[in-house]
Design an enzyme around this catalytic site. Structure first.
Site, mmCIF file in Angstrom:
data_model
loop_
_atom_site.group_PDB
_atom_site.id
_atom_site.type_symbol
_atom_site.label_atom_id
_atom_site.label_comp_id
_atom_site.label_asym_id
_atom_site.label_seq_id
_atom_site.Cartn_x
_atom_site.Cartn_y
_atom_site.Cartn_z
ATOM 1 C CB CYS A 115 -0.902 0.013 1.227
ATOM 2 S SG CYS A 115 -2.282 -1.416 0.919
ATOM 3 C CG HIS A 262 -3.304 3.312 1.091
ATOM 4 N ND1 HIS A 262 -3.803 2.856 -0.238
ATOM 5 C CD2 HIS A 262 -3.492 2.424 2.122
ATOM 6 C CE1 HIS A 262 -3.977 1.690 -0.127
ATOM 7 N NE2 HIS A 262 -4.039 1.242 1.211
ATOM 8 C CG ASN A 292 -6.551 -0.978 -0.128
ATOM 9 O OD1 ASN A 292 -5.646 -0.755 -1.131
ATOM 10 N ND2 ASN A 292 -6.188 -1.648 1.223
#
Ligand code: ACO
Length: 335
Positions: A115, A262, A292
């Site tokens: 990530c 993020h 995500n």
């Protein structure tokens, strides 16, 4: 001394939309649970038989970013590709971009920071430009999660979160030190590697071993996440990375024009927003639409914020991420 700035952005999302209700037909979950805990309403998943992969999606986003930069593929000196879902165990996806876009034989580097991948990739590109080694660097973040998720109730704690997609940025040399990438700060804490991981196939847990065990209960090749544990670390580390970046540039939280966090969980973004006293229009979120997308999430969000006219000349833009590793970091830019 040279500086680097983003001169082109692009994104690519597969067409196929998977709603929370669609997921509830595959596993024991509900739209209400997913929205309440994560803010996610839908995500894009590559359909079986599609030619989309992490590399090809990345190439599509990169093509747009290069076109918008006003450069051509032949002007790019180096490729940095961030992903946790590469097409091959090796080689990395960066070399595939060189081939798919028919670029000269420039160097290509893959970044494996999940990530935080795009933050790390920008930091790498920025350093190459600041030292004068390269003039134009293509940075790509792309993920094909859906092919590797456990789409049964067993995997629901992880599977409902992730989506597929890609984004790309072209970083270019500038001699104007008041604009562009002001700083990057990167961190890791490897003792938590197994709190958010895919264990196998890996050299430690290799394919023949998995096949031989023939164990239907073996979930080692699906992503594992200790969600609550990760959440608690994320909110702390996100804040630290942003504060560290601001302080390094003698900036205050009031100077932030746009924060692009993020897209791990809308609740994490909202926590950070409250902590820094930012208005809704100062924090960009699109997790509601895409879930995500890991290394692609920050660059897809940055691209959309820019496309929607939400980033203006002279704005202080903050990128921040936290994820598997653990790894985390921030990039501060003046647009
Ligand atoms: N639908 C319904 N129920 C579910 C689901 C689901 N999809 N998933 C889990 N549950 C259940 C669990 O089984 C558990 O039930 P129990 O209480 O009977 O045992 C209950 O819901 C609560 O589960 P938790 O895991 O505690 O749920 P939590 O509130 O922590 O939310 C979540 C889970 C959304 C994953 C959250 O922990 C989170 O967002 N964590 C951080 C994610 C993150 O930041 N990741 C980093 C980036 S990712 C990367 O780097 C690859």
């Amino acid at each position: 001394m040279y500086n680097s700035k983003i001169i082109g952005l692009g994104k690519y999302l597969p067409d196929h939309v998977v709603t929370n209700d669609d997921l509830s037909k595959m596993m024991d979950t509900t739209d209400e649970w997913i929205q309440e805990r994560t803010g996610i309403i839908e995500r894009r998943w590559i359909v079986e038989g599609s030619e989309d992969t992490s590399a090809t999606m990345g190439a599509k986003a990169a093509k747009i970013a290069i076109e918008r930069s006003g450069l051509t593929k032949d002007d790019i000196d180096f490729i940095v590709f961030a992903t946790l879902s590469p097409d091959y165990y090796f080689p990395g996806c960066g070399v595939q971009i060189q081939d798919i876009l028919d670029m000269p034989t420039v160097g290509a580097l893959d970044v494996r920071n999940q990530c935080s991948g795009f933050i790390y990739a920008v930091a790498v590109a920025d350093q190459f430009i600041k030292t004068g080694m390269y003039r134009n660097v293509l940075v790509v973040g792309s993920e094909y999660h859906s092919g590797g998720l456990d789409k049964t109730t067993r995997g629901r704690g992880v599977t409902v979160i992730f989506g597929d997609g890609a984004g790309a940025a072209v970083l270019s040399r500038t001699e104007d030190n008041t604009k562009g990438i002001l700083s990057s700060h990167l961190h890791s804490e490897g003792k938590y590697a197994e709190e958010l991981t895919v264990i196998g196939p890996s050299i430690k847990h290799w394919v023949p071993e998995i096949i031989e065990a023939n164990d239907a209960e073996d979930t080692s090749y699906y992503p594992y996440m200790n969600g609550t544990f990760v959440f608690k670390h994320a909110v702390v580390r996100f804040s630290e990375a942003i504060i560290e970046g601001l302080e390094a540039n003698n900036l205050k939280k009031e100077d932030i024009a746009m924060l692009i966090p993020h897209q791990a969980n809308l609740r994490i973004s909202q926590f950070i927003q409250r902590k820094f006293g930012l208005r809704d229009d100062q924090v960009f979120n699109n997790i509601q639409k895409y879930g995500n997308t890991t290394a692609a999430s920050v660059v897809i969000a940055l691209t959309e914020a820019w496309e929607e006219g939400k980033i203006h000349d002279g704005d202080t833009v903050v990128l921040a991420a936290f994820g598997s590793g653990f790894t985390w970091g921030s990039v501060i830019m003046r647009w």
